[in-house]
Design a protein around this motif. Sequence first.
Motif, short mmCIF file in Angstrom:
data_model
loop_
_atom_site.label_atom_id
_atom_site.label_comp_id
_atom_site.label_asym_id
_atom_site.label_seq_id
_atom_site.Cartn_x
_atom_site.Cartn_y
_atom_site.Cartn_z
N ASP A 1 16.00 8.23 49.25
CA ASP A 1 16.57 9.48 49.73
C ASP A 1 18.06 9.53 49.38
O ASP A 1 18.80 8.61 49.73
N LEU B 1 15.24 26.75 47.01
CA LEU B 1 14.74 25.48 47.54
C LEU B 1 15.08 25.31 49.01
O LEU B 1 14.29 24.77 49.79
N ARG B 2 16.25 25.78 49.41
CA ARG B 2 16.66 25.64 50.81
C ARG B 2 15.84 26.50 51.76
O ARG B 2 15.84 26.28 52.97
N ARG C 1 12.53 21.21 54.73
CA ARG C 1 12.64 19.97 53.98
C ARG C 1 11.43 19.07 54.17
O ARG C 1 10.99 18.39 53.23
N ALA D 1 9.13 20.32 51.73
CA ALA D 1 9.65 20.25 50.37
C ALA D 1 9.56 18.86 49.76
O ALA D 1 9.53 18.72 48.53
N VAL D 2 9.51 17.81 50.59
CA VAL D 2 9.46 16.45 50.07
C VAL D 2 8.08 15.81 50.24
O VAL D 2 7.89 14.64 49.89
N GLY E 1 11.08 15.35 45.43
CA GLY E 1 11.27 16.45 46.36
C GLY E 1 12.72 16.88 46.39
O GLY E 1 13.56 16.22 47.01
N SER F 1 15.60 19.42 47.56
CA SER F 1 15.81 20.38 48.64
C SER F 1 17.12 21.15 48.51
O SER F 1 17.39 22.04 49.32
N ASP F 2 17.94 20.84 47.50
CA ASP F 2 19.17 21.60 47.25
C ASP F 2 19.64 21.29 45.84
O ASP F 2 19.32 20.22 45.30
#
Length: 203
Positions: A8, A106-107, A111, A114-115, A149, A151-152
């Motif tokens: 991460d 994406l935001r 999350r 998203a991952v 994934g 996310s931003d």
Amino acid sequence: MGRRWIFDGHIAGIGTSSGLRAVVGMWQHSPFGSFADVMVQQASGHRLLLAPCQDVAGFISTTYSFDEVQVLDMSAELDGHRLTVSAGPLAIRADVGGRTLLGTALRAVPRRLAVHPRWLSSVSPLAALAAPGARTFGTAGNGRLEYYGVSDLHHVTSATVTWEGADAGSLAPIRPAVTFGFSSVPPRPSLARVRTTVLEGRH
């Protein structure tokens, strides 16, 4: 059930007018603790991994493809809108700008979703359309499966890059796409907030 590794953090993709392309990973949480690594592809196509220790080098080099691996003292720091990398022959000072249109989209996805690997395997074809060369799911080395994934996403607006003390040229698109694995970073230099999940065996 096979093993699972989760990383991460952030990934920065930097291209230069000389043809040198760098993918910087900055991992706040991982099975190896907090660390940074850099994958470099030169204009000749030569692929080089710069890693901070042998354990990290071993895992990454059995997941991705390289022509050369170097273990060395290195650092990569993201301080506000400034990215600074010092990794043996490579040095980068880059400015991170505003969120991309894709980053805004994406935001909008929670999350946790998203991952998630199931989500990432289903949206991979759409990811390739949104960012040519990018994939969210694919096969890696040693029979592993990999899920990206994101996310931003923010633009990298400027960068000074040196290789072995020489100027590597101005900031440029990442073309051709890097070939370390099944996926490349987006063509336009950027910084992504990402969780990478690597699975081993059948799931």
